[in-house]
Design a protein around this motif. Structure first.
Motif, PDB file in Angstrom:
ATOM      1  N   ILE A  41       0.405   5.116  -7.836  1.00  0.00           N
ATOM      2  CA  ILE A  41      -1.060   5.043  -7.750  1.00  0.00           C
ATOM      3  C   ILE A  41      -1.541   3.662  -8.197  1.00  0.00           C
ATOM      4  O   ILE A  41      -2.411   3.061  -7.554  1.00  0.00           O
ATOM      5  CB  ILE A  41      -1.725   6.150  -8.601  1.00  0.00           C
ATOM      6  N   THR A  42      -0.952   3.134  -9.281  1.00  0.00           N
ATOM      7  CA  THR A  42      -1.370   1.801  -9.733  1.00  0.00           C
ATOM      8  C   THR A  42      -1.032   0.755  -8.662  1.00  0.00           C
ATOM      9  O   THR A  42      -1.793  -0.195  -8.478  1.00  0.00           O
ATOM     10  CB  THR A  42      -0.698   1.397 -11.066  1.00  0.00           C
ATOM     11  N   GLY A  43       0.084   0.952  -7.960  1.00  0.00           N
ATOM     12  CA  GLY A  43       0.457   0.031  -6.882  1.00  0.00           C
ATOM     13  C   GLY A  43      -0.577   0.029  -5.778  1.00  0.00           C
ATOM     14  O   GLY A  43      -0.985  -1.030  -5.289  1.00  0.00           O
ATOM     15  N   VAL A  44      -1.032   1.215  -5.381  1.00  0.00           N
ATOM     16  CA  VAL A  44      -2.062   1.327  -4.335  1.00  0.00           C
ATOM     17  C   VAL A  44      -3.357   0.673  -4.809  1.00  0.00           C
ATOM     18  O   VAL A  44      -4.018  -0.066  -4.067  1.00  0.00           O
ATOM     19  CB  VAL A  44      -2.303   2.816  -3.975  1.00  0.00           C
TER      20      VAL A  44
ATOM     21  N   LEU B  58      -3.438   6.692   9.504  1.00  0.00           N
ATOM     22  CA  LEU B  58      -2.224   7.494   9.357  1.00  0.00           C
ATOM     23  C   LEU B  58      -1.428   7.076   8.113  1.00  0.00           C
ATOM     24  O   LEU B  58      -0.881   7.917   7.397  1.00  0.00           O
ATOM     25  CB  LEU B  58      -1.353   7.342  10.620  1.00  0.00           C
ATOM     26  N   GLY B  59      -1.394   5.783   7.849  1.00  0.00           N
ATOM     27  CA  GLY B  59      -0.735   5.264   6.651  1.00  0.00           C
ATOM     28  C   GLY B  59      -1.406   5.783   5.391  1.00  0.00           C
ATOM     29  O   GLY B  59      -0.741   6.199   4.438  1.00  0.00           O
ATOM     30  N   LYS B  60      -2.752   5.750   5.401  1.00  0.00           N
ATOM     31  CA  LYS B  60      -3.512   6.270   4.250  1.00  0.00           C
ATOM     32  C   LYS B  60      -3.196   7.745   4.028  1.00  0.00           C
ATOM     33  O   LYS B  60      -2.985   8.196   2.897  1.00  0.00           O
ATOM     34  CB  LYS B  60      -5.017   6.126   4.502  1.00  0.00           C
ATOM     35  N   LEU B  61      -3.183   8.508   5.132  1.00  0.00           N
ATOM     36  CA  LEU B  61      -2.958   9.956   5.036  1.00  0.00           C
ATOM     37  C   LEU B  61      -1.566  10.255   4.482  1.00  0.00           C
ATOM     38  O   LEU B  61      -1.398  11.128   3.615  1.00  0.00           O
ATOM     39  CB  LEU B  61      -3.131  10.590   6.423  1.00  0.00           C
ATOM     40  N   LEU B  62      -0.561   9.513   4.969  1.00  0.00           N
ATOM     41  CA  LEU B  62       0.805   9.698   4.484  1.00  0.00           C
ATOM     42  C   LEU B  62       0.899   9.398   2.990  1.00  0.00           C
ATOM     43  O   LEU B  62       1.479  10.163   2.222  1.00  0.00           O
ATOM     44  CB  LEU B  62       1.773   8.799   5.259  1.00  0.00           C
ATOM     45  N   MET B  63       0.306   8.276   2.595  1.00  0.00           N
ATOM     46  CA  MET B  63       0.351   7.872   1.184  1.00  0.00           C
ATOM     47  C   MET B  63      -0.356   8.897   0.304  1.00  0.00           C
ATOM     48  O   MET B  63       0.158   9.281  -0.755  1.00  0.00           O
ATOM     49  CB  MET B  63      -0.329   6.501   1.044  1.00  0.00           C
ATOM     50  N   LEU B  64      -1.536   9.364   0.777  1.00  0.00           N
ATOM     51  CA  LEU B  64      -2.281  10.344  -0.013  1.00  0.00           C
ATOM     52  C   LEU B  64      -1.500  11.662  -0.125  1.00  0.00           C
ATOM     53  O   LEU B  64      -1.478  12.283  -1.180  1.00  0.00           O
ATOM     54  CB  LEU B  64      -3.661  10.594   0.622  1.00  0.00           C
ATOM     55  N   SER B  65      -0.837  12.059   0.960  1.00  0.00           N
ATOM     56  CA  SER B  65      -0.041  13.298   0.920  1.00  0.00           C
ATOM     57  C   SER B  65       1.065  13.189  -0.123  1.00  0.00           C
ATOM     58  O   SER B  65       1.269  14.104  -0.914  1.00  0.00           O
ATOM     59  CB  SER B  65       0.586  13.574   2.277  1.00  0.00           C
ATOM     60  N   VAL B  66       1.768  12.053  -0.098  1.00  0.00           N
ATOM     61  CA  VAL B  66       2.866  11.867  -1.054  1.00  0.00           C
ATOM     62  C   VAL B  66       2.344  11.924  -2.486  1.00  0.00           C
ATOM     63  O   VAL B  66       2.869  12.643  -3.340  1.00  0.00           O
ATOM     64  CB  VAL B  66       3.591  10.524  -0.787  1.00  0.00           C
ATOM     65  N   VAL B  67       1.270  11.179  -2.747  1.00  0.00           N
ATOM     66  CA  VAL B  67       0.734  11.108  -4.106  1.00  0.00           C
ATOM     67  C   VAL B  67       0.189  12.468  -4.551  1.00  0.00           C
ATOM     68  O   VAL B  67       0.549  12.981  -5.611  1.00  0.00           O
ATOM     69  CB  VAL B  67      -0.366  10.014  -4.202  1.00  0.00           C
ATOM     70  N   ALA B  68      -0.675  13.068  -3.723  1.00  0.00           N
ATOM     71  CA  ALA B  68      -1.344  14.308  -4.135  1.00  0.00           C
ATOM     72  C   ALA B  68      -0.340  15.457  -4.302  1.00  0.00           C
ATOM     73  O   ALA B  68      -0.371  16.169  -5.311  1.00  0.00           O
ATOM     74  CB  ALA B  68      -2.412  14.686  -3.112  1.00  0.00           C
ATOM     75  N   LEU B  69       0.563  15.622  -3.339  1.00  0.00           N
ATOM     76  CA  LEU B  69       1.512  16.737  -3.441  1.00  0.00           C
ATOM     77  C   LEU B  69       2.484  16.534  -4.604  1.00  0.00           C
ATOM     78  O   LEU B  69       2.839  17.495  -5.289  1.00  0.00           O
ATOM     79  CB  LEU B  69       2.264  16.918  -2.121  1.00  0.00           C
ATOM     80  N   ILE B 108      -9.121   9.989  -6.936  1.00  0.00           N
ATOM     81  CA  ILE B 108      -9.197   8.543  -7.185  1.00  0.00           C
ATOM     82  C   ILE B 108      -8.342   7.803  -6.163  1.00  0.00           C
ATOM     83  O   ILE B 108      -8.769   6.805  -5.571  1.00  0.00           O
ATOM     84  CB  ILE B 108      -8.729   8.216  -8.630  1.00  0.00           C
ATOM     85  N   THR B 109      -7.136   8.329  -5.917  1.00  0.00           N
ATOM     86  CA  THR B 109      -6.238   7.689  -4.940  1.00  0.00           C
ATOM     87  C   THR B 109      -6.880   7.675  -3.549  1.00  0.00           C
ATOM     88  O   THR B 109      -6.795   6.677  -2.828  1.00  0.00           O
ATOM     89  CB  THR B 109      -4.883   8.420  -4.897  1.00  0.00           C
ATOM     90  N   ALA B 110      -7.513   8.790  -3.189  1.00  0.00           N
ATOM     91  CA  ALA B 110      -8.167   8.875  -1.876  1.00  0.00           C
ATOM     92  C   ALA B 110      -9.263   7.813  -1.756  1.00  0.00           C
ATOM     93  O   ALA B 110      -9.375   7.132  -0.726  1.00  0.00           O
ATOM     94  CB  ALA B 110      -8.743  10.277  -1.663  1.00  0.00           C
ATOM     95  N   VAL B 111     -10.061   7.665  -2.819  1.00  0.00           N
ATOM     96  CA  VAL B 111     -11.149   6.681  -2.796  1.00  0.00           C
ATOM     97  C   VAL B 111     -10.596   5.265  -2.683  1.00  0.00           C
ATOM     98  O   VAL B 111     -11.075   4.449  -1.885  1.00  0.00           O
ATOM     99  CB  VAL B 111     -12.022   6.824  -4.070  1.00  0.00           C
ATOM    100  N   VAL B 112      -9.532   4.986  -3.468  1.00  0.00           N
ATOM    101  CA  VAL B 112      -8.923   3.648  -3.424  1.00  0.00           C
ATOM    102  C   VAL B 112      -8.352   3.375  -2.045  1.00  0.00           C
ATOM    103  O   VAL B 112      -8.557   2.311  -1.457  1.00  0.00           O
ATOM    104  CB  VAL B 112      -7.825   3.518  -4.511  1.00  0.00           C
TER     105      VAL B 112
END
Lengths: 134, 118
Positions: A41-44, B58-69, B108-112
């Motif tokens: 998360i910090t990386g993003v 699609l990149g955002k969605l993949l990243m958010l899926s990894v982080v959130a799950l 927060i990750t989604a907003v970023v």
């Protein structure tokens, strides 16, 4: 009337039995994986701040703390993957009149998938990043 | 009988567990070995690549899926670990702390992610 007797379980209940210790180790994989997700998360976040901020994050990846976290998280991820896929045949049971698939086969297919998933991710990321994202 | 939220928590835990089992080790090798060591001499190129990737929906969605799950998976296990370790606290507080924490961090990750490349 007398209070019913309730035997208290000691907090160290899991220490003496090897199976309980393995269970606790499996559950403990969540801690380094949680810490690793925070690092992600910090990386993003640093990436969203621009090139200079993200380069600082890349430099931070080489700090002893981050290297240690990566080593521990990798061990945790491997143990998690192994124990998680051991449980798959217990949850995914294909046993109908028309189709019966052995639990061992279901487990092996998942293990192969996980191997391909992780190796494939590294290869794809390598190709993507080494070519400057084209 | 009151409806339980456990199926929702368990679904997210299960999805996160499966995702981590399938790509977790690879992801850690990517950030630890590729970004940290092998591509350490070309930070500008790595930045450009990742910026391009995370600028795509699609990149955002993949990243958010990894982080959130991953967050829901690990927080679910940590929540139950507090019970196993006999760390006593009001259950409502623990629920807010662990599942709420995972939700807030995902938000927060989604907003970023949303702000990248916008």
């Amino acid at each position: 009337m007398a209070e019913p007797y309730v035997k208290r379980q000691p907090a160290g209940w899991w220490l003496k039995n090897p199976a309980y210790r393995r269970y606790m180790l499996r559950e403990a994989t969540a801690l380094p994986l949680f810490a690793y997700t925070l690092l992600l998360i910090t990386g993003v976040y640093r990436l969203s701040q621009g090139e200079e901020a993200f380069t600082q994050w890349l430099v931070m990846l080489r700090s002893p703390w981050c290297v240690t976290l990566h080593v521990v998280a990798l061990a945790a991820a491997l143990l998690h993957a192994w124990t998680w896929l051991q449980l798959v045949p217990k949850i995914l049971v294909v046993h109908t009149n028309r189709l019966r698939v052995s639990g061992t086969l279901i487990k092996r297919v998942h293990q192969l998938g996980a191997l391909l998933g992780s190796v494939g991710l590294v290869v794809l990321a390598w190709l993507f990043l080494a070519q400057g994202g084209s | 009988m009151r409806r339980s939220n456990e199926p929702i928590a368990w679904s997210l835990f299960g999805a996160g567990g499966m995702l981590l089992a399938f790509v977790g080790p690879g992801l850690i090798v990517v950030t630890g070995l590729l970004l940290g060591v092998l591509l350490a001499d070309q930070p500008a190129s790595v930045y450009e690549s990742l910026l391009r990737w995370l600028s795509h929906p699609l990149g955002k969605l993949l990243m958010l899926s990894v982080v959130a799950l991953s967050l829901y998976h690990t927080c679910h296990r940590l929540y139950h670990a507090t019970h196993d370790l006999h760390l006593r606290a009001p259950n409502a507080l623990m629920l807010v702390l662990f599942y709420g924490g995972a939700t807030v961090l995902s938000g927060i990750t989604a907003v970023v992610l949303w702000s990248i490349g916008a």
